[in-house]
Write a protein that holds these residues in place. Structure first.
Motif, short mmCIF file in Angstrom:
data_model
loop_
_atom_site.label_atom_id
_atom_site.label_comp_id
_atom_site.label_asym_id
_atom_site.label_seq_id
_atom_site.Cartn_x
_atom_site.Cartn_y
_atom_site.Cartn_z
N VAL A 215 0.93 -1.20 -0.07
CA VAL A 215 0.04 0.20 0.06
C VAL A 215 0.87 1.15 -0.04
CG1 VAL A 215 -1.72 1.36 1.56
CG2 VAL A 215 -1.99 -1.20 1.11
N ALA A 216 1.81 1.21 0.73
CA ALA A 216 2.66 2.38 0.92
C ALA A 216 3.35 2.73 -0.55
CB ALA A 216 3.85 2.22 2.25
N GLN A 217 3.98 1.44 -0.90
CA GLN A 217 4.73 1.75 -2.34
C GLN A 217 3.65 2.27 -3.32
OE1 GLN A 217 8.16 1.09 -3.09
NE2 GLN A 217 8.30 1.67 -0.97
N SER A 218 2.61 1.66 -3.49
CA SER A 218 1.74 1.84 -4.38
C SER A 218 1.34 3.52 -4.44
CB SER A 218 0.46 0.99 -4.31
OG SER A 218 0.78 -0.19 -4.48
N ASP A 219 1.06 3.99 -3.13
CA ASP A 219 0.71 5.34 -2.95
C ASP A 219 2.07 6.22 -3.45
OD1 ASP A 219 -1.88 4.82 -1.90
OD2 ASP A 219 -1.16 5.12 -0.02
N GLY A 220 3.12 5.54 -3.32
CA GLY A 220 4.30 6.48 -3.44
C GLY A 220 4.58 6.57 -5.16
N ALA A 221 4.25 5.41 -5.80
CA ALA A 221 4.33 5.12 -7.29
C ALA A 221 3.19 5.99 -7.95
CB ALA A 221 3.93 3.72 -7.64
N ARG A 222 2.03 6.08 -7.26
CA ARG A 222 0.77 6.96 -7.82
C ARG A 222 1.25 8.46 -7.88
NH1 ARG A 222 -3.72 8.95 -5.28
NH2 ARG A 222 -3.31 7.31 -3.83
N TYR A 223 1.92 8.82 -6.77
CA TYR A 223 2.33 10.29 -6.74
C TYR A 223 3.53 10.59 -7.73
CZ TYR A 223 -0.69 10.32 -2.40
OH TYR A 223 -1.84 10.13 -1.84
N ALA A 224 4.56 9.55 -7.73
CA ALA A 224 5.55 9.92 -8.33
C ALA A 224 5.40 9.67 -10.31
CB ALA A 224 6.65 9.13 -8.11
N ALA A 225 4.18 9.17 -10.29
CA ALA A 225 3.91 8.67 -11.86
C ALA A 225 4.00 9.74 -12.81
CB ALA A 225 2.61 8.10 -11.97
N ALA A 226 3.63 11.08 -12.28
CA ALA A 226 3.65 12.18 -13.24
C ALA A 226 4.91 12.80 -13.33
CB ALA A 226 2.25 13.23 -12.84
N SER A 227 5.63 12.96 -12.22
CA SER A 227 6.75 13.77 -12.21
C SER A 227 8.02 12.96 -12.37
CB SER A 227 6.83 14.64 -10.72
OG SER A 227 7.01 13.54 -9.74
N SER A 228 8.00 11.60 -12.05
CA SER A 228 9.36 10.84 -11.85
C SER A 228 8.76 9.46 -12.59
CB SER A 228 9.94 11.00 -10.48
OG SER A 228 10.34 12.28 -10.09
N PRO A 229 8.53 9.38 -13.64
CA PRO A 229 8.45 7.82 -14.15
C PRO A 229 9.16 6.78 -13.83
CG PRO A 229 7.86 9.77 -15.92
CD PRO A 229 8.80 10.42 -14.69
N GLY A 237 8.25 -2.22 -9.09
CA GLY A 237 9.12 -3.37 -9.01
C GLY A 237 9.25 -3.81 -7.73
N THR A 238 9.29 -3.11 -6.59
CA THR A 238 9.26 -3.48 -5.23
C THR A 238 7.94 -3.98 -4.77
OG1 THR A 238 11.06 -1.69 -4.97
CG2 THR A 238 9.65 -2.54 -2.91
N VAL A 239 6.80 -3.32 -5.17
CA VAL A 239 5.70 -3.77 -5.02
C VAL A 239 5.39 -5.06 -5.47
CG1 VAL A 239 3.06 -3.65 -5.39
CG2 VAL A 239 4.65 -1.53 -5.07
N SER A 240 5.79 -5.51 -6.97
CA SER A 240 5.81 -6.82 -7.47
C SER A 240 6.80 -7.83 -6.37
CB SER A 240 6.17 -6.96 -8.89
OG SER A 240 6.28 -8.16 -9.35
N GLN A 241 7.80 -7.41 -6.15
CA GLN A 241 8.76 -8.24 -5.46
C GLN A 241 8.25 -8.59 -4.22
OE1 GLN A 241 12.66 -6.63 -4.81
NE2 GLN A 241 13.33 -8.44 -3.69
N THR A 242 7.60 -7.54 -3.46
CA THR A 242 7.18 -8.00 -2.10
C THR A 242 5.69 -8.77 -2.25
OG1 THR A 242 7.67 -5.65 -1.42
CG2 THR A 242 6.01 -6.86 -0.03
N ALA A 243 4.95 -8.58 -3.24
CA ALA A 243 3.81 -9.58 -3.62
C ALA A 243 4.21 -10.97 -3.76
CB ALA A 243 2.87 -8.64 -4.75
N ARG A 244 5.09 -11.19 -4.70
CA ARG A 244 5.58 -12.38 -4.84
C ARG A 244 5.93 -13.15 -3.87
NH1 ARG A 244 6.07 -13.30 -10.33
NH2 ARG A 244 5.87 -11.66 -11.55
N ALA A 245 6.99 -12.64 -2.82
CA ALA A 245 7.28 -13.10 -1.69
C ALA A 245 6.18 -13.48 -0.63
CB ALA A 245 8.29 -12.13 -1.01
N ALA A 246 5.15 -12.57 -0.62
CA ALA A 246 4.02 -12.83 0.28
C ALA A 246 3.16 -13.99 -0.15
CB ALA A 246 3.08 -11.52 0.47
N LEU A 247 3.22 -14.01 -1.55
CA LEU A 247 2.49 -14.96 -2.10
C LEU A 247 3.10 -16.46 -1.85
CD1 LEU A 247 -0.09 -16.10 -3.93
CD2 LEU A 247 1.51 -15.69 -6.02
#
Length: 400
Positions: A215-229, A237-247
């Motif tokens: 959740v924290a990383q997703s919020d950060g990615a959403r805010y950074a999408a416009a200014s820092s893609p 990528g961090t979100v994906s890695q964390t989700a895979r480890a949790a899965l």
């Protein structure tokens, strides 16, 4: 009236009773007229009585395990038929002993006590019958007759009571077996429940921490999408890695729950750096102090407890803290490890929502004989725990 009995056991009882009947009746007829076998043929009534009484008494033996109460009643009828014909004790009366054994071994409560009453009453009735009906003590004085009736009654009670006591002993063995089986089942059930609780606790630790980071990383990615893609892509990528480890962790836990496999690889203190890296990626900066360092290799249960407590405490800091720096202090003593996590409280702390998963943290500590407190101190939320290092924690490792 009846109790559960397998068909094989019932057939065995019937066949055994028939064989005993076939052996006991001829012997009883010979016993009835030992000096002149021709007298047997001259008294068809007595022969009929012996056969009928034998059928009743050994028929009772045949159903002794199936229906002990009915068997007791039938054997009493057989004995009364025998006494009504004026016949004394005969070899067919051995069937009475078998029925008394059955009442004590397999009878219900009423049948059990009815068998004991039959022992007492039967002993007295048999002695009085032999004295008065069979003239066992003919010509003896009244006082001697009374004394001998008492003695014969005692002997009769002892003879009838021996098989009843044997059945009572077998009843205690069966009850002990039932108790042991129930105890074993209760232990298995308790172990399974404990295992389910452990898996549920691990599931909570894994999912809560991973989702908090995602959740924290997703919020950060959403805010950074416009200014820092590029930052947004790295964060995803961090979100994906964390989700895979949790899965992967969740699949392992579900596999344990479904197949009752042994515990899979559990986190250790060597995995703490990866945990701290997840916290940094979620926007917090953990400030770690380890003083003193572990004197050796701590027990696996202690390492797992330390990891899970820190994981839950840091997850709460991500979800409910105000961000910034979170202080983590570990002190590895020879006999214990002391840990402390401090983080600034956020708006959710003021509303009283801080502390999700605190029960799980306390359980982690208590399982290995330790203690843990978690409370707000001023503007900080502080988690403190003490976990013993010794034989107790090693033993608890299998359930931690």
């Amino acid at each position: 009236m009846t109790r559960p009995l397998s068909r094989a056991s019932l057939v065995l009882d019937i066949v055994g009773a028939f064989v005993l009947f076939a052996l006991a009746v001829p012997v009883s007829l010979v016993f009835y007229a030992p000096n002149n076998l021709s007298t047997i043929a001259e008294e068809p009534v007595s022969i009929t009585v012996v056969v009928v009484a034998g059928l009743l008494q050994f028929g009772a033996v045949a159903i002794g395990r199936l229906a002990p109460g009915v068997a007791l009643g039938v054997v009493w009828v057989g004995a009364l038929v025998q006494m009504a014909a004026g016949l004394g004790p005969l070899p067919i009366n051995m069937a009475i002993l078998g029925v008394l054994y059955a009442t004590a071994a397999w009878g219900a409560t009423r049948t059990f006590w009815a068998g004991l009453a039959s022992v007492l009453v039967g002993g007295v009735v048999a002695s009085a019958y032999m004295v008065f009906a069979n003239g066992l003590l003919a010509g003896v004085s009244a006082l001697s007759t009374a004394v001998n009736i008492v003695l014969f009654s005692i002997i009769g009670v002892l003879v009838l009571g021996a098989p009843w006591l044997g059945g009572f002993g077998w009843r205690m063995v069966l009850r002990w077996r039932t108790t042991r089986a129930a105890q074993a089942l209760a232990e298995v059930t308790a172990a399974e429940e404990q295992e389910r609780v452990r898996i549920a606790r691990d599931m909570h630790d894994v999912v809560a921490h991973s989702l908090a980071v995602i959740v924290a990383q997703s919020d950060g990615a959403r805010y950074a999408a416009a200014s820092s893609p590029e930052i947004a892509i790295e964060t995803l990528g961090t979100v994906s890695q964390t989700a895979r480890a949790a899965l992967s962790d969740v699949r392992m836990l579900l596999s344990q729950l479904r197949h009752r496999q042994g515990d899979g690889p559990q986190p250790t203190i060597a995995d703490l750096e990866q945990l701290f890296e997840h916290v940094r990626q979620a926007g917090l900066e953990p400030r770690i102090t380890v003083d003193p360092v572990p004197p050796g290799e701590p027990p696996a249960a202690v390492q797992l407890a330390v990891y899970r407590v820190l994981q839950e405490a840091l997850t709460n800091a991500i979800r409910h803290g105000s961000g910034g720096i979170v202080d983590v202090h570990l002190a590895w003593m020879p006999d214990r490890v002391e840990l402390e996590v401090r983080n600034p409280t956020g708006a959710s702390a003021a509303s009283g929502s801080v502390g999700h998963g605190l029960v799980g943290m306390r359980e982690r500590a208590q399982l290995i004989g330790g203690s843990l407190t978690a409370a707000r101190e001023g503007q900080e939320f502080v988690v403190r725990g003490t976990l013993p290092i010794g034989n107790g924690s090693s033993v608890s490792g299998g359930v931690a």
